[in-house]
Design an enzyme around this catalytic site. Structure first.
Site, PDB file in Angstrom:
ATOM      1  N   GLY A  67       7.577 -28.168 -48.286  1.00 55.54           N
ATOM      2  CA  GLY A  67       7.504 -26.821 -47.757  1.00 55.54           C
ATOM      3  C   GLY A  67       6.652 -26.708 -46.513  1.00 55.54           C
ATOM      4  O   GLY A  67       6.506 -25.611 -45.945  1.00 55.54           O
ATOM      5  N   HIS A 100      16.984 -34.359 -49.664  1.00 62.86           N
ATOM      6  CA  HIS A 100      18.274 -34.173 -48.998  1.00 62.86           C
ATOM      7  C   HIS A 100      18.868 -32.852 -49.450  1.00 62.86           C
ATOM      8  O   HIS A 100      19.121 -32.644 -50.635  1.00 62.86           O
ATOM      9  CB  HIS A 100      19.210 -35.337 -49.321  1.00 62.86           C
ATOM     10  N   LYS A 145      20.591 -35.993 -43.075  1.00 65.13           N
ATOM     11  CA  LYS A 145      21.393 -37.088 -43.654  1.00 65.13           C
ATOM     12  C   LYS A 145      22.174 -36.640 -44.881  1.00 65.13           C
ATOM     13  O   LYS A 145      23.289 -37.107 -45.126  1.00 65.13           O
ATOM     14  CB  LYS A 145      20.469 -38.258 -44.020  1.00 65.13           C
ATOM     15  N   ASP A 195      14.195 -35.920 -42.184  1.00 69.12           N
ATOM     16  CA  ASP A 195      14.637 -34.522 -42.125  1.00 69.12           C
ATOM     17  C   ASP A 195      15.744 -34.298 -41.094  1.00 69.12           C
ATOM     18  O   ASP A 195      15.918 -33.188 -40.583  1.00 69.12           O
ATOM     19  CB  ASP A 195      13.469 -33.580 -41.803  1.00 69.12           C
TER      20      ASP A 195
END
Length: 432
Positions: free
Chosen positions: A309, A46, A21, A18
């Protein structure tokens, strides 16, 4: 920054995923010809924002968002085929056609519905000892890959009769396993599953190929490759906070096997980190903040998982873990993301060591229990109040923000060449 000097480049995360990238891969893609995903599966997310429009990809390489660029799904991928087809259809609805630009390795392994079922059943059975899996079937898929007799590869889809026979045998074993170990009473139908997946195969048949040959020919022709890592180095199955890791090689060490290219191919390893540290799920995180500051970072950084989430655990920048990632993954340059998230804090911490009742730890150790029990040694720097999002050069940042970046670079021992101060492509600052 002279992008031509980078050579074949790998973009990797330096902490627990996270890190941002996707934005960096999107930024670099125009300077390369082919973008290659080499590890992981649908457990990676991503997110890229282009002109105010947000794109969230899980299996497709970010390169598909750039017209004319080829995108490769390498042999090291655990491929959730129906989910990939959903991504392709969603992009088509938004005016982006993937078409023949996508190349899927015939050696990539298939994530099947029984893998997801096994993931969920196993995690539930672990109770308080659960690993924190995303339940996307990645671990069971890679386990079958190593088991071999119960594995299916993308290339198997090209031989329908053989695929049906192999699937029938595998499903028989899975049904017996789920019933005996977990008490599951809902058997899977091999025939309906075969019909479903052979239907998917017809939609991607033209995209399936020997990607190792494809990459070799393009390297020989002088085309430039950008390798897109999923997850983060500290989630590496061999070098991360095991067992609280993913099931693939997530650093640049995974590129040769996961993409099928020689080790010496990669010239630049660009490590991506946030200006602070986050983690999703279980496992040690020495710098985690359980106070208002941690919630401030979570809210300002919108720290909720792209894939799940779930709210991310937030803490100060962990330079000890960062140093480890630099060393293990051969990181040559660093991109610092989310610097703007820290705006408004009176002081900002950096972890420079770990201490325990028995003395300091020598670094990022392999024992997760030791890491979980360790207290971070925090060095505080003054914060800043100025809005960073309008800055268009690193020199235009407030003095305290520049000092913070300089300290991170010194601790990591490699140059910081990219700094992100917002989600848009234009909110990316470059340094030679």
């Amino acid at each position: 920054m002279d992008f031509r000097s980078l050579g074949h480049t790998c973009v990797v995360g330096m902490h627990w995923g996270d890190e941002g990238k996707g934005k960096i891969v999107d930024l670099l893609t125009e300077h390369f010809d082919i973008v290659v995903r080499y590890n992981g599966g649908g457990n990676a997310g991503h997110t890229v924002q282009i002109g105010g429009e947000k794109f969230a990809l899980h299996l497709l390489p970010v390169g598909v968002l750039s017209p004319g660029k080829a995108a490769v799904v390498g042999p090291g991928i655990a491929l959730d085929l129906p989910r990939m087809l959903e991504e392709i259809a969603t992009l088509s609805q938004r005016g982006i056609e993937v078409g023949d630009r996508l190349k899927i390795s015939d050696r990539a392994h298939l994530v099947m519905p029984y893998h997801k079922k096994q993931d969920a059943l196993s995690e539930a059975a672990l109770g308080d000892g659960k690993i924190g899996t995303t339940a996307r079937g990645i671990g069971p898929c890679y386990a079958d890959k190593m088991q071999r007799a119960t594995a299916l590869r993308v290339g198997d889809l090209l031989s329908p009769d053989n695929f049906r026979e192999k699937l029938r045998r595998i499903v028989q074993q899975k049904n017996a396993l789920f019933s005996a170990i977990y008490g599951d009473s809902e058997p899977i139908s091999a025939d309906s599953l075969a019909d479903e997946y052979l239907g998917y195969a017809e939609q991607v048949r033209r995209n399936i190929c020997d990607t190792t040959q494809f990459l070799y020919e393009n390297i020989q022709a002088g085309r430039r490759l950008l390798f897109e890592g999923a997850n983060g180095t500290l989630l590496d199955v061999d070098h991360g906070t095991y067992p609280y890791v993913t099931s693939s090689s997530t650093s640049a060490l995974g590129v040769p096997a996961g993409a099928g290219v020689p080790t010496q191919t990669i010239k630049t390893v660009l490590g991506v980190t946030k200006a602070y540290t986050t983690r999703v799920g279980s496992g040690p995180m020495p710098t985690e903040l359980h106070d208002d500051t941690g919630q401030y970072i979570r809210d300002r950084g919108h720290e909720y998982g792209t894939t799940t989430g779930r709210p991310r655990r937030c803490g100060w920048f962990d330079a000890v873990a960062g140093q480890y990632s630099v060393r293990v993954g051969g990181v040559t340059q660093v991109a610092v993301m989310h610097l703007d998230t820290l705006t408004g804090l009176d002081r900002i911490g950096i972890c420079t060591g770990y201490r325990t009742p028995n003395g300091p730890l020598p670094g990022f150790v392999s024992d997760p229990a030791l890491l979980a029990a360790a207290e971070p040694v925090i060095e505080y720097l003054p914060g800043w109040k100025e809005d960073l999002r309008s800055a268009r050069s690193i020199d235009a940042l407030p003095a305290n923000a520049r000092a913070y970046l300089d300290r991170i670079g010194t601790l990591l021992g490699v140059p910081i060449t990219i700094v992100s101060v917002g989600p848009e492509r234009t909110q990316t600052l470059l340094r030679s």
